[in-house]
Design a protein around this motif. Structure first.
Motif, PDB file in Angstrom:
ATOM      1  N   ASP A  61       0.833  -1.253  -0.033  1.00 58.93           N
ATOM      2  CA  ASP A  61      -0.023   0.068   0.278  1.00 58.93           C
ATOM      3  C   ASP A  61       0.858   1.374   0.048  1.00 58.93           C
ATOM      4  O   ASP A  61       0.299   2.317   0.205  1.00 58.93           O
ATOM      5  CB  ASP A  61      -0.856  -0.003   1.105  1.00 58.93           C
ATOM      6  N   ARG A  62       2.314   1.134  -0.036  1.00 57.11           N
ATOM      7  CA  ARG A  62       3.025   2.427  -0.017  1.00 57.11           C
ATOM      8  C   ARG A  62       3.419   2.795  -1.573  1.00 57.11           C
ATOM      9  O   ARG A  62       3.748   2.037  -2.421  1.00 57.11           O
ATOM     10  CB  ARG A  62       4.278   1.965   0.660  1.00 57.11           C
ATOM     11  N   ILE A  63       3.354   3.933  -1.748  1.00 57.87           N
ATOM     12  CA  ILE A  63       3.449   4.609  -3.135  1.00 57.87           C
ATOM     13  C   ILE A  63       4.864   5.027  -3.001  1.00 57.87           C
ATOM     14  O   ILE A  63       5.536   5.309  -2.419  1.00 57.87           O
ATOM     15  CB  ILE A  63       2.332   5.837  -3.496  1.00 57.87           C
ATOM     16  N   VAL A  64       5.207   5.199  -4.531  1.00 56.32           N
ATOM     17  CA  VAL A  64       6.454   5.891  -4.861  1.00 56.32           C
ATOM     18  C   VAL A  64       6.137   7.435  -5.248  1.00 56.32           C
ATOM     19  O   VAL A  64       5.387   7.360  -6.373  1.00 56.32           O
ATOM     20  CB  VAL A  64       7.238   5.183  -5.902  1.00 56.32           C
ATOM     21  N   SER A  65       6.619   8.311  -4.689  1.00 51.50           N
ATOM     22  CA  SER A  65       6.364   9.684  -5.350  1.00 51.50           C
ATOM     23  C   SER A  65       7.423  10.732  -4.844  1.00 51.50           C
ATOM     24  O   SER A  65       8.186  10.613  -3.917  1.00 51.50           O
ATOM     25  CB  SER A  65       5.081  10.048  -4.285  1.00 51.50           C
ATOM     26  N   ASN A  66       7.001  11.987  -5.496  1.00 53.67           N
ATOM     27  CA  ASN A  66       8.034  13.127  -5.200  1.00 53.67           C
ATOM     28  C   ASN A  66       9.448  12.820  -5.374  1.00 53.67           C
ATOM     29  O   ASN A  66      10.224  12.959  -4.518  1.00 53.67           O
ATOM     30  CB  ASN A  66       7.704  13.873  -3.935  1.00 53.67           C
ATOM     31  N   VAL A  67       9.786  12.704  -6.724  1.00 57.58           N
ATOM     32  CA  VAL A  67      11.345  12.487  -7.111  1.00 57.58           C
ATOM     33  C   VAL A  67      11.569  13.526  -7.997  1.00 57.58           C
ATOM     34  O   VAL A  67      10.874  13.912  -9.033  1.00 57.58           O
ATOM     35  CB  VAL A  67      11.465  11.138  -7.827  1.00 57.58           C
ATOM     36  N   HIS A  68      12.738  14.311  -7.610  1.00 60.61           N
ATOM     37  CA  HIS A  68      13.159  15.229  -8.426  1.00 60.61           C
ATOM     38  C   HIS A  68      14.633  15.232  -8.751  1.00 60.61           C
ATOM     39  O   HIS A  68      15.571  15.026  -8.035  1.00 60.61           O
ATOM     40  CB  HIS A  68      13.177  16.707  -7.802  1.00 60.61           C
ATOM     41  N   GLN A 108      -0.203   7.393 -17.134  1.00 58.59           N
ATOM     42  CA  GLN A 108      -1.182   8.270 -17.243  1.00 58.59           C
ATOM     43  C   GLN A 108      -0.204   9.789 -17.190  1.00 58.59           C
ATOM     44  O   GLN A 108       0.667   9.829 -16.210  1.00 58.59           O
ATOM     45  CB  GLN A 108      -2.026   8.346 -16.406  1.00 58.59           C
ATOM     46  N   ASN A 109      -0.864  10.796 -17.852  1.00 57.36           N
ATOM     47  CA  ASN A 109      -0.352  11.928 -17.567  1.00 57.36           C
ATOM     48  C   ASN A 109       1.026  12.517 -17.396  1.00 57.36           C
ATOM     49  O   ASN A 109       1.695  12.578 -16.460  1.00 57.36           O
ATOM     50  CB  ASN A 109      -0.852  12.489 -16.093  1.00 57.36           C
ATOM     51  N   ILE A 110       1.724  12.331 -18.671  1.00 54.96           N
ATOM     52  CA  ILE A 110       3.030  12.608 -18.841  1.00 54.96           C
ATOM     53  C   ILE A 110       3.278  13.845 -19.958  1.00 54.96           C
ATOM     54  O   ILE A 110       2.878  13.760 -20.897  1.00 54.96           O
ATOM     55  CB  ILE A 110       3.794  11.223 -19.341  1.00 54.96           C
ATOM     56  N   ARG A 111       4.134  14.679 -19.432  1.00 54.63           N
ATOM     57  CA  ARG A 111       4.453  15.914 -20.327  1.00 54.63           C
ATOM     58  C   ARG A 111       5.904  15.579 -20.547  1.00 54.63           C
ATOM     59  O   ARG A 111       6.784  15.731 -19.819  1.00 54.63           O
ATOM     60  CB  ARG A 111       3.947  16.845 -19.629  1.00 54.63           C
ATOM     61  N   PHE A 112       6.348  15.791 -22.067  1.00 51.43           N
ATOM     62  CA  PHE A 112       7.609  16.113 -22.682  1.00 51.43           C
ATOM     63  C   PHE A 112       7.776  17.518 -23.074  1.00 51.43           C
ATOM     64  O   PHE A 112       6.913  17.919 -23.871  1.00 51.43           O
ATOM     65  CB  PHE A 112       8.173  15.198 -23.486  1.00 51.43           C
ATOM     66  N   GLU A 155       4.226   8.279  -8.658  1.00 51.09           N
ATOM     67  CA  GLU A 155       3.522   9.522  -9.185  1.00 51.09           C
ATOM     68  C   GLU A 155       4.556  10.750  -8.774  1.00 51.09           C
ATOM     69  O   GLU A 155       5.491  10.532  -7.941  1.00 51.09           O
ATOM     70  CB  GLU A 155       2.194   9.613  -8.673  1.00 51.09           C
ATOM     71  N   ASP A 156       4.204  11.805  -9.573  1.00 48.31           N
ATOM     72  CA  ASP A 156       4.874  13.164  -9.352  1.00 48.31           C
ATOM     73  C   ASP A 156       6.589  13.167  -9.142  1.00 48.31           C
ATOM     74  O   ASP A 156       7.128  13.336  -8.478  1.00 48.31           O
ATOM     75  CB  ASP A 156       4.382  13.631  -7.791  1.00 48.31           C
ATOM     76  N   ILE A 157       6.941  12.868 -10.815  1.00 41.31           N
ATOM     77  CA  ILE A 157       8.261  12.658 -10.937  1.00 41.31           C
ATOM     78  C   ILE A 157       8.679  13.797 -11.855  1.00 41.31           C
ATOM     79  O   ILE A 157       7.920  13.924 -12.928  1.00 41.31           O
ATOM     80  CB  ILE A 157       8.671  11.536 -11.464  1.00 41.31           C
ATOM     81  N   ALA A 196       0.991  -1.098 -10.978  1.00 44.00           N
ATOM     82  CA  ALA A 196       0.911   0.092 -10.614  1.00 44.00           C
ATOM     83  C   ALA A 196       0.420   1.111 -11.792  1.00 44.00           C
ATOM     84  O   ALA A 196       0.330   0.898 -13.087  1.00 44.00           O
ATOM     85  CB  ALA A 196       2.456   0.526 -10.474  1.00 44.00           C
ATOM     86  N   VAL A 197      -0.304   2.380 -11.203  1.00 36.38           N
ATOM     87  CA  VAL A 197      -0.670   3.358 -12.215  1.00 36.38           C
ATOM     88  C   VAL A 197       0.514   4.346 -11.937  1.00 36.38           C
ATOM     89  O   VAL A 197       0.812   4.874 -10.984  1.00 36.38           O
ATOM     90  CB  VAL A 197      -1.717   4.027 -11.615  1.00 36.38           C
ATOM     91  N   VAL A 198       1.173   4.521 -13.128  1.00 37.68           N
ATOM     92  CA  VAL A 198       2.284   5.298 -13.371  1.00 37.68           C
ATOM     93  C   VAL A 198       1.601   6.787 -13.815  1.00 37.68           C
ATOM     94  O   VAL A 198       1.252   6.736 -15.051  1.00 37.68           O
ATOM     95  CB  VAL A 198       3.547   4.938 -14.130  1.00 37.68           C
TER      96      VAL A 198
END
Length: 486
Positions: free
Chosen positions: A293-300, A425-429, A327-329, A353-355
């Motif tokens: 249940d642990r997500i991977v998130s907020n990578v910069h 979902q939801n990727i911007r280049f 999410e949120d990478i 996963a939903v990426v």
């Protein structure tokens, strides 16, 4: 007659010799230098380390420096990457001279060959040294070589490696807080072995030895060090939070030597770093025994230089994606100087996963020979629901094609495996520039319900040409929705 450029370099060298500002490091005991290069920084000899990935040296200065390289081969042409620096050297037979801006990390490639590059790592002058008398500090002195084996770290530990020190071994922290590894020296992974049996490694990655491994940790800083010759994953924040990786240099050339693996972690920053690894440069994933249940998130990720040679990707999510969301990478302002076999940007989603919510912005790609964008949902050798053994997989079920380790599926298997697949979902280049070969791209969902959707490509330039239509983007699509380019 002396050219204006040569005259400038002579005057520059005269000036820096009057006011030397560069700091070179002591030569380390017991380490043989590379035999094919000599390097002088502002006239001072700088030790050249030897690896199978290339030679390298490091020093520090707050100002531009004058670099002289003496080689064992006749040189007729030199590429100095990243190309955005626009460094044009002076070449005279076996000697190369140029001015290197402060703080830059460069790859020097002779006569268009990638077999034996030279890396130069210019650090800024170090002003944040810890106190050697601190209670929790582990200090490795310049000019010495240490063999530490497998070193376990405690809460509040500070590992400080002076420039010119070489530490052979690995460092690991588990369920610890406030751990720092820093300094201008080297951690050498030559004797650090991962799982000898790759089949066992596939099933048991977490217990496969890493060079720097942080499990269930919080507040981790890895700064300034050089990692070389690792035989396994180099730097792994694993189920950890609040991790900063700053000005780290990674040079290796061994199978499964992923440079930075961000495994089921949150709040991770990777910046100002240089990576040359045989496998993935930066990979984000979640392994078989992770918390479901642990997500991977907020990578910069920003201000990095990446080189992936034989089979890895510059940026990778996957293959293992055993979490609800990755999410949120954000990856921005990076130079991908070589990707020789994989993709510049890849999401290999082989679990459920939903990426989502990824941004790639202001990326300069100098040499990508295979794929530019590679987004795919599939079943792989690394999928948790893969029912086959390693041997059976490769003998009977391996699918030849653009991806490694992918399971060939019958129509019935396609339906059966669908319930455990995810989405992308939801990727911007945005502001992506490519020079040289125009690599192809793939966006391949698993089926209509486990698809790839909402992908935006804005300001893609290939050899200065603005690509504004999907039919001009060298792009294959299947099971995608709302893919736009402008």
């Amino acid at each position: 007659m002396m050219t204006k450029k040569c005259l400038f370099l002579q005057l520059f060298l005269f000036t820096v010799n009057l006011c030397p500002g560069a700091v070179v490091y002591p030569f380390p005991d017991g380490i043989q230098p590379a035999s094919d290069f000599e390097i002088y920084i502002d006239g001072q000899p700088s030790f050249v380390y030897n690896t199978t990935a290339g030679a390298f040296t490091a020093f520090e200065s707050d100002d531009s420096v004058y670099v002289t390289i003496k080689t064992s081969v006749d040189v007729k042409y030199v590429d100095i990457r990243p190309l955005r620096l626009r460094i044009i050297p002076e070449i005279k037979e076996k000697e190369i001279q140029f001015v290197l801006p402060a703080g830059e990390k460069v790859s020097i490639e002779l006569n268009k060959s990638l077999i034996r590059p030279l890396f130069i790592f210019a650090n800024r002058i170090e002003r944040d040294k810890p106190s050697p008398n601190s209670k929790d500090i582990i200090w490795y002195k310049a000019g010495r070589t240490y063999d530490v084996g497998d070193h376990l770290l405690k809460d509040n530990a500070v590992v400080y490696i002076e420039g010119g020190a070489v530490v052979k071994g690995s460092f690991k922290a588990e369920k610890k807080k406030n751990v720092t590894i820093m300094g201008r020296g080297i951690i050498d992974g030559t004797n650090v072995r991962g799982e000898e049996d790759y089949r066992e490694a596939v099933k048991n990655y977490r217990h496969w030895k890493k060079l720097l491994h942080f499990i269930d940790c919080k507040d981790i800083l890895v700064k300034d060090v050089i990692l070389m010759n690792s035989n396994a994953w180099n730097l792994v924040p694993d189920r950890s939070e609040d991790v900063t990786i700053d000005n780290v240099k990674i040079v290796c050339n061994n199978p499964s030597d992923d440079a930075i693996d961000i495994v089921q972690s949150k709040n991770v920053t990777v910046c100002n770093s240089f990576i040359r690894s045989k496998d993935d440069c930066i990979a984000i994933k979640s392994l078989f025994d992770d918390m479901p249940d642990r997500i991977v998130s907020n990578v910069h990720i920003y201000n990095c230089v990446l080189w992936s040679p034989e089979w890895g990707n510059a940026f990778e999510i996957g293959y293992e994606t055993l979490v609800p969301y990755i999410e949120d990478i954000v990856m921005e302002n990076c130079d991908i100087i070589h990707v020789q076999a994989g993709a510049a940007f890849s999401v290999h989603n082989s679990d459920y996963a939903v990426v989502r919510n990824l941004l790639f912005k202001d990326i300069r790609i100098e040499d990508a020979r295979d794929k530019l964008i590679d987004l795919v949902i599939f079943v792989s050798l690394f999928s948790k629901d893969n029912p086959y053994t390693f041997d059976d997989f490769y003998k009977n079920y391996y699918q030849e094609g653009p991806w490694a380790n992918v399971l060939r599926l019958s129509p019935k298997q396609q339906k059966d495996f669908a319930k455990s697949r995810g989405k992308i979902q939801n990727i911007r280049f945005e502001n992506i520039s490519v020079t040289g070969i125009f690599p192809y791209s793939v966006m391949n969902g698993f089926d209509a319900d486990h698809n790839i959707e909402n992908i935006q490509i804005r300001n893609l330039y290939v050899n200065d040409k603005h690509i504004q239509a999907l039919e001009d983007a060298c792009l294959y699509r299947q099971h995608t929705e709302n893919v736009v380019i402008e």
